[in-house]
Each structure stands twice: as structure tokens, then as C-alpha cells.
Design a protein around this motif. Structure first.
Motif, PDB file in Angstrom:
ATOM      1  N   LYS A 106      11.704  35.973 -77.749  1.00 24.26           N
ATOM      2  CA  LYS A 106      11.778  36.575 -79.083  1.00 24.26           C
ATOM      3  C   LYS A 106      11.279  35.609 -80.164  1.00 24.26           C
ATOM      4  O   LYS A 106      10.665  36.025 -81.141  1.00 24.26           O
ATOM      5  CB  LYS A 106      13.225  36.986 -79.373  1.00 24.26           C
ATOM      6  CG  LYS A 106      13.417  37.711 -80.680  1.00 24.26           C
ATOM      7  CD  LYS A 106      14.877  38.076 -80.876  1.00 24.26           C
ATOM      8  CE  LYS A 106      15.085  38.586 -82.276  1.00 24.26           C
ATOM      9  NZ  LYS A 106      16.454  38.540 -82.713  1.00 24.26           N
ATOM     10  N   SER A 140      16.604  43.299 -66.702  1.00 26.52           N
ATOM     11  CA  SER A 140      17.931  42.791 -66.390  1.00 26.52           C
ATOM     12  C   SER A 140      17.910  42.244 -64.971  1.00 26.52           C
ATOM     13  O   SER A 140      16.953  42.472 -64.225  1.00 26.52           O
ATOM     14  CB  SER A 140      19.001  43.880 -66.520  1.00 26.52           C
ATOM     15  OG  SER A 140      19.028  44.695 -65.368  1.00 26.52           O
ATOM     16  N   MET A 164      19.640  35.127 -68.360  1.00 20.11           N
ATOM     17  CA  MET A 164      18.490  35.880 -68.814  1.00 20.11           C
ATOM     18  C   MET A 164      18.486  35.990 -70.341  1.00 20.11           C
ATOM     19  O   MET A 164      17.427  36.082 -70.937  1.00 20.11           O
ATOM     20  CB  MET A 164      18.480  37.250 -68.149  1.00 20.11           C
ATOM     21  CG  MET A 164      17.165  37.964 -68.316  1.00 20.11           C
ATOM     22  SD  MET A 164      17.051  39.492 -67.378  1.00 20.11           S
ATOM     23  CE  MET A 164      15.939  38.977 -66.104  1.00 20.11           C
ATOM     24  N   GLU A 165      19.673  35.967 -70.946  1.00 20.15           N
ATOM     25  CA  GLU A 165      19.761  36.062 -72.407  1.00 20.15           C
ATOM     26  C   GLU A 165      19.021  34.925 -73.096  1.00 20.15           C
ATOM     27  O   GLU A 165      18.302  35.149 -74.073  1.00 20.15           O
ATOM     28  CB  GLU A 165      21.231  36.077 -72.860  1.00 20.15           C
ATOM     29  CG  GLU A 165      21.896  37.422 -72.726  1.00 20.15           C
ATOM     30  CD  GLU A 165      23.332  37.382 -73.231  1.00 20.15           C
ATOM     31  OE1 GLU A 165      23.588  36.741 -74.276  1.00 20.15           O
ATOM     32  OE2 GLU A 165      24.194  37.986 -72.577  1.00 20.15           O
ATOM     33  N   LYS A 166      19.192  33.705 -72.593  1.00 18.59           N
ATOM     34  CA  LYS A 166      18.510  32.550 -73.187  1.00 18.59           C
ATOM     35  C   LYS A 166      17.000  32.679 -73.068  1.00 18.59           C
ATOM     36  O   LYS A 166      16.263  32.328 -73.993  1.00 18.59           O
ATOM     37  CB  LYS A 166      18.989  31.249 -72.550  1.00 18.59           C
ATOM     38  CG  LYS A 166      20.369  30.851 -72.961  1.00 18.59           C
ATOM     39  CD  LYS A 166      20.750  29.504 -72.398  1.00 18.59           C
ATOM     40  CE  LYS A 166      22.179  29.164 -72.852  1.00 18.59           C
ATOM     41  NZ  LYS A 166      22.568  27.838 -72.425  1.00 18.59           N
ATOM     42  N   GLU A 206      14.330  35.874 -62.509  1.00 23.71           N
ATOM     43  CA  GLU A 206      15.699  36.230 -62.915  1.00 23.71           C
ATOM     44  C   GLU A 206      16.166  37.568 -62.337  1.00 23.71           C
ATOM     45  O   GLU A 206      17.351  37.849 -62.313  1.00 23.71           O
ATOM     46  CB  GLU A 206      15.786  36.305 -64.453  1.00 23.71           C
ATOM     47  CG  GLU A 206      15.673  34.972 -65.147  1.00 23.71           C
ATOM     48  CD  GLU A 206      16.950  34.155 -65.059  1.00 23.71           C
ATOM     49  OE1 GLU A 206      18.042  34.725 -64.973  1.00 23.71           O
ATOM     50  OE2 GLU A 206      16.828  32.911 -65.068  1.00 23.71           O
ATOM     51  N   SER A 252      11.634  44.082 -71.713  1.00 24.11           N
ATOM     52  CA  SER A 252      12.977  44.512 -71.349  1.00 24.11           C
ATOM     53  C   SER A 252      13.172  44.327 -69.845  1.00 24.11           C
ATOM     54  O   SER A 252      12.308  44.695 -69.056  1.00 24.11           O
ATOM     55  CB  SER A 252      13.144  45.991 -71.720  1.00 24.11           C
ATOM     56  OG  SER A 252      14.341  46.510 -71.224  1.00 24.11           O
ATOM     57  N   PHE A 266      15.277  35.503 -72.961  1.00 28.23           N
ATOM     58  CA  PHE A 266      14.820  36.502 -73.919  1.00 28.23           C
ATOM     59  C   PHE A 266      14.893  35.994 -75.363  1.00 28.23           C
ATOM     60  O   PHE A 266      14.082  36.389 -76.196  1.00 28.23           O
ATOM     61  CB  PHE A 266      15.570  37.822 -73.736  1.00 28.23           C
ATOM     62  CG  PHE A 266      15.033  38.640 -72.606  1.00 28.23           C
ATOM     63  CD1 PHE A 266      13.736  39.117 -72.619  1.00 28.23           C
ATOM     64  CD2 PHE A 266      15.809  38.929 -71.502  1.00 28.23           C
ATOM     65  CE1 PHE A 266      13.225  39.860 -71.574  1.00 28.23           C
ATOM     66  CE2 PHE A 266      15.318  39.674 -70.448  1.00 28.23           C
ATOM     67  CZ  PHE A 266      14.016  40.135 -70.480  1.00 28.23           C
ATOM     68  N   GLU A 267      15.828  35.112 -75.647  1.00 25.98           N
ATOM     69  CA  GLU A 267      15.866  34.485 -76.978  1.00 25.98           C
ATOM     70  C   GLU A 267      14.617  33.637 -77.200  1.00 25.98           C
ATOM     71  O   GLU A 267      14.010  33.665 -78.270  1.00 25.98           O
ATOM     72  CB  GLU A 267      17.123  33.624 -77.135  1.00 25.98           C
ATOM     73  CG  GLU A 267      18.383  34.421 -77.374  1.00 25.98           C
ATOM     74  CD  GLU A 267      19.634  33.554 -77.399  1.00 25.98           C
ATOM     75  OE1 GLU A 267      19.525  32.350 -77.737  1.00 25.98           O
ATOM     76  OE2 GLU A 267      20.712  34.080 -77.076  1.00 25.98           O
TER      77      GLU A 267
END
Length: 190
Positions: A9, A29, A1-3, A112, A27, A5-6
Motif C-alpha cells: 500500500k 489471504s 500477510m498484513e505487514k 503467503e 487482494s 499488504f501495508e
């Protein structure tokens, strides 16, 4: 999930339309239980970077019967607006959310999340997009028939103080809909 959100962004797909430039506010998770899909960030949220950080957010938290700690905990609540960036001011208020975000990003984010128990569709933009032909002709009719969309969706008007007149004309909302919302949120988050 981090990728993911990158990528969000760094998104500039609709930057030419945004009066104040892109600043995606989203936002979530993998464990988010409740998903809030509203319109787009307002000017205060654009400045602070904190979603629902205004009077509308205060009203929404009160409607849900939820603390700020739980509301801003992505393990519990995902916040995915129809437009991720503040669209700017129009003649009668904020401009509508840009149309690019939902089709570009929503499915990726929702895929996700492991197990969503409830999606709050706030306002006509979210309701039109997600309910499509199942939405009633007006927001008032859609919200009045909220039971038709349970257990997956809870349909709500926008909690803006500008909608106090709507709430005064539609007392059934506070008497009938909000208790159901609070009960569902409480049972999901316990």
C-alpha cells in the motif's frame, strides 16, 4: 500477510510513471484457493479501489461461473495483477502494466498463500511472465492449447468487451475452454 499488504500500500517504486499516482489494488489471504493474475487496474477500478469493478470483471465472473460474493472473498479468490496501479491512458487504450510489481511483490504474496488450486493467467502480460518460453507465439495459440498448462494454470484472454471480436472469431473459446474453467472453479470452491 498484513505487514506485506501495508508495504504494498505504501509502495512508490514506479510512481513517476503513473499518470494518476499510486493506488495499489491487490487482494489475497492465506486461504485463497484461486489466484487471478491479470494486467492492471483500469480507470474505474482506480477510482473505486475495487478490483475488476467494471465490464471486464462482469465478463470474468460470468466466465468463471462465480458470484460476486465468492469473487470478492479473499478467503476464496486472490486478485494479484501484473501491475498493481492504474498505468494511465495511451493512444489506443490503457497503458501496459508497469514492470516493477510482479518481480517485486508476486512471489512474496504467493508464498503467503497456503494452498492454491488454480491460477488464472489473464492476457499476454501474465502469460508471458509466468509461462515464459512455454507460452505459444500468440495469445490465441496459448489459449487454444490451454490443456498444456493445467492443472496449475488456466490461460485466458482479457475479458474486456473490446475482445468481443476475438471471441466471435474464436468460437472454440466459449464452447471448449469456458466449460472447463467453470467446472474447475466450481469443484475448487465447493
Amino acid at each position: 500477510m498484513e505487514k506485506l499488504f501495508e508495504k504494498i500500500k505504501d509502495c512508490t517504486v514506479c510512481s513517476a510513471k503513473l499518470q494518476f499516482g499510486p493506488r495499489p489494488i491487490v487482494s489475497a489471504s492465506k486461504t485463497s484457493k484461486i489466484v487471478i493474475i491479470g494486467q492492471a487496474p483500469g480507470s474505474v477500478v482506480h477510482k473505486t479501489g475495487i478490483p475488476w469493478n467494471d465490464k471486464s470483471g462482469e465478463n470474468l465472473r460470468k466466465w468463471m461461473g462465480i458470484s460476486k460474493d465468492d469473487f470478492y472473498n479473499p478467503q476464496k479468490v486472490a486478485i494479484i495483477p501484473m501491475g498493481f496501479c492504474y498505468p494511465g491512458k495511451g493512444k489506443t487504450g490503457d497503458l501496459p502494466p508497469t514492470k516493477e510489481c510482479a518481480p517485486l511483490w508476486h512471489k512474496h504474496i504467493l508464498d503467503e498463500i497456503d494452498s492454491v488450486s488454480l491460477v488464472l493467467l489473464i492476457g499476454s502480460y501474465a502469460q508471458s511472465y509466468y509461462l515464459d518460453k512455454k507460452a505459444e507465439r500468440t495469445l490465441t495459440q496459448t489459449v487454444k492449447n490451454y490443456r498444456n498448462y493445467l492443472p496449475n494454470y488456466m490461460v485466458l484472454p482479457h475479458p474486456s468487451p473490446r475482445n468481443n471480436i476475438w471471441q466471435a472469431k474464436n468460437k472454440w473459446f466459449a464452447e471448449e475452454v469456458l466449460p472447463v474453467l467453470k467446472k474447475r472453479v466450481k469443484s475448487i470452491l465447493k
